[in-house]
Scaffold this motif. Structure first.
Motif, mmCIF file in Angstrom:
data_model
loop_
_atom_site.group_PDB
_atom_site.id
_atom_site.type_symbol
_atom_site.label_atom_id
_atom_site.label_comp_id
_atom_site.label_asym_id
_atom_site.label_seq_id
_atom_site.Cartn_x
_atom_site.Cartn_y
_atom_site.Cartn_z
ATOM 1 N N GLU A 166 0.812 -1.221 0.000
ATOM 2 C CA GLU A 166 0.000 0.000 0.000
ATOM 3 C C GLU A 166 0.844 1.270 0.000
ATOM 4 N N ILE A 167 2.092 1.166 0.457
ATOM 5 C CA ILE A 167 2.924 2.353 0.685
ATOM 6 C C ILE A 167 3.486 2.872 -0.627
ATOM 7 N N TRP A 168 3.335 4.192 -0.819
ATOM 8 C CA TRP A 168 3.865 4.858 -2.000
ATOM 9 C C TRP A 168 5.237 5.438 -1.677
ATOM 10 N N THR A 169 5.295 6.305 -0.649
ATOM 11 C CA THR A 169 6.562 6.943 -0.293
ATOM 12 C C THR A 169 6.691 7.057 1.222
ATOM 13 N N ILE A 170 7.933 7.220 1.664
ATOM 14 C CA ILE A 170 8.252 7.430 3.072
ATOM 15 C C ILE A 170 9.140 8.669 3.147
ATOM 16 N N HIS A 171 8.741 9.621 3.989
ATOM 17 C CA HIS A 171 9.498 10.872 4.123
ATOM 18 C C HIS A 171 9.881 11.073 5.586
ATOM 19 N N PRO A 172 11.105 10.674 5.969
ATOM 20 C CA PRO A 172 11.529 10.880 7.355
ATOM 21 C C PRO A 172 11.510 12.357 7.728
ATOM 22 N N MET A 173 11.132 12.613 8.954
ATOM 23 C CA MET A 173 11.049 13.970 9.487
ATOM 24 C C MET A 173 12.065 14.125 10.621
ATOM 25 N N PRO A 174 12.385 15.360 10.975
ATOM 26 C CA PRO A 174 13.359 15.572 12.058
ATOM 27 C C PRO A 174 12.843 15.025 13.395
ATOM 28 N N MET A 175 13.738 14.494 14.186
ATOM 29 C CA MET A 175 13.379 13.946 15.503
ATOM 30 C C MET A 175 12.679 14.987 16.360
ATOM 31 N N GLU A 176 13.158 16.222 16.289
ATOM 32 C CA GLU A 176 12.607 17.277 17.143
ATOM 33 C C GLU A 176 11.384 17.962 16.535
ATOM 34 N N GLY A 177 11.000 17.560 15.342
ATOM 35 C CA GLY A 177 9.834 18.164 14.692
ATOM 36 C C GLY A 177 10.129 19.558 14.169
ATOM 37 N N PHE A 178 9.058 20.287 13.890
ATOM 38 C CA PHE A 178 9.180 21.642 13.362
ATOM 39 C C PHE A 178 8.426 22.613 14.254
ATOM 40 N N SER A 179 9.011 23.769 14.477
ATOM 41 C CA SER A 179 8.274 24.844 15.157
ATOM 42 C C SER A 179 7.483 25.605 14.086
ATOM 43 N N CYS A 233 -3.604 15.760 -1.879
ATOM 44 C CA CYS A 233 -4.088 17.051 -1.376
ATOM 45 C C CYS A 233 -5.317 17.524 -2.135
ATOM 46 N N LYS A 234 -6.191 18.201 -1.406
ATOM 47 C CA LYS A 234 -7.429 18.723 -1.986
ATOM 48 C C LYS A 234 -7.402 20.234 -2.182
ATOM 49 N N SER A 235 -6.454 20.929 -1.544
ATOM 50 C CA SER A 235 -6.419 22.388 -1.659
ATOM 51 C C SER A 235 -4.977 22.882 -1.732
ATOM 52 N N ARG A 236 -4.833 24.096 -2.221
ATOM 53 C CA ARG A 236 -3.499 24.698 -2.306
ATOM 54 C C ARG A 236 -2.912 24.913 -0.909
ATOM 55 N N SER A 237 -3.746 25.274 0.057
ATOM 56 C CA SER A 237 -3.229 25.492 1.410
ATOM 57 C C SER A 237 -2.698 24.185 2.011
ATOM 58 N N GLU A 238 -3.354 23.074 1.712
ATOM 59 C CA GLU A 238 -2.875 21.775 2.183
ATOM 60 C C GLU A 238 -1.524 21.445 1.536
ATOM 61 N N VAL A 239 -1.399 21.708 0.239
ATOM 62 C CA VAL A 239 -0.123 21.474 -0.453
ATOM 63 C C VAL A 239 0.964 22.352 0.161
ATOM 64 N N ASP A 240 0.657 23.636 0.381
ATOM 65 C CA ASP A 240 1.647 24.553 0.959
ATOM 66 C C ASP A 240 2.116 24.067 2.331
ATOM 67 N N TYR A 241 1.178 23.635 3.175
ATOM 68 C CA TYR A 241 1.547 23.131 4.509
ATOM 69 C C TYR A 241 2.486 21.930 4.388
ATOM 70 N N LEU A 242 2.141 20.992 3.521
ATOM 71 C CA LEU A 242 2.973 19.784 3.374
ATOM 72 C C LEU A 242 4.316 20.092 2.729
ATOM 73 N N LEU A 243 4.353 21.055 1.818
ATOM 74 C CA LEU A 243 5.636 21.492 1.246
ATOM 75 C C LEU A 243 6.513 22.088 2.338
ATOM 76 N N ARG A 273 6.643 21.235 5.345
ATOM 77 C CA ARG A 273 7.180 20.116 6.124
ATOM 78 C C ARG A 273 8.231 19.349 5.319
ATOM 79 N N TYR A 274 7.935 19.138 4.042
ATOM 80 C CA TYR A 274 8.790 18.291 3.214
ATOM 81 C C TYR A 274 10.130 18.962 2.871
ATOM 82 N N ILE A 275 10.095 20.207 2.441
ATOM 83 C CA ILE A 275 11.327 20.879 1.965
ATOM 84 C C ILE A 275 12.439 20.867 3.018
ATOM 85 N N PRO A 276 12.186 21.236 4.264
ATOM 86 C CA PRO A 276 13.313 21.226 5.218
ATOM 87 C C PRO A 276 13.632 19.846 5.801
ATOM 88 N N SER A 277 12.800 18.870 5.482
ATOM 89 C CA SER A 277 13.066 17.537 6.056
ATOM 90 C C SER A 277 14.218 16.888 5.326
#
Length: 151
Positions: free
Chosen positions: A89-102, A135-145, A147-151
């Motif tokens: 079922e898995i398409w992609t895996i995107h590791p995130m920073p241990m400390e998360g994002f502020s 994603c269903k909206s541009r704001s959702e894409v922006d939020y995920l971008l 998260r993704y770009i600095p990860s």
């Protein structure tokens, strides 16, 4: 020394090293299971799960030589939010920073990178995130971008 690779060259090298896309996913899932690092997981046919950890069962099975149990574990991978998924079922895996994002971290991301071609067929990063995260909206894409770009 850095080497610029085309997406096709990078994919070929990954397949040579891991054998297949699934082999790479198993490697990633095992490493994340052992390390406890949070990750986003996207799926072919359902919404992603964000900022989850992979159950330690997967890593323990590999570390302790229980390779015979691996197919069973990969049919029902457990995540920290209670979700389960099979490897298929898995398409992609995107590791995130241990400390998360502020919020300041997220706000500081330059979204100009999202409009540059990144995909194997010249897709922009924005399109790739919109498609893989369903994603269903541009704001959702922006939020995920953000998260993704600095990860």
């Amino acid at each position: 020394m850095s080497v610029d690779l085309t997406p096709q060259e990078a994919m070929k090298r990954l397949e040579q090293h891991f054998g297949s896309r699934e082999g790479m996913l198993v490697h990633q899932l095992t490493a994340l299971s052992v390390s406890g690092q949070p990750t986003d997981v996207t799926f072919f046919k359902r919404k992603p799960i964000l900022n989850v950890r992979v159950s330690t069962k997967l890593g323990a099975g590999r570390i302790y030589g229980l390779e015979g149990r691996l197919p069973q574990l990969l049919r029902r991978i457990e995540f920290s939010n209670g979700a389960t998924a099979s490897l298929a079922e898995i398409w992609t895996i995107h590791p995130m920073p241990m400390e998360g994002f502020s919020q300041a971290d997220l706000d500081a991301v330059d979204l100009a990178q999202a409009e540059e071609p990144h995909g194997p067929a010249g897709e922009t990063l924005r399109k790739m995130i919109r498609d893989t995260y369903h994603c269903k909206s541009r704001s959702e894409v922006d939020y995920l971008l953000r998260r993704y770009i600095p990860s």
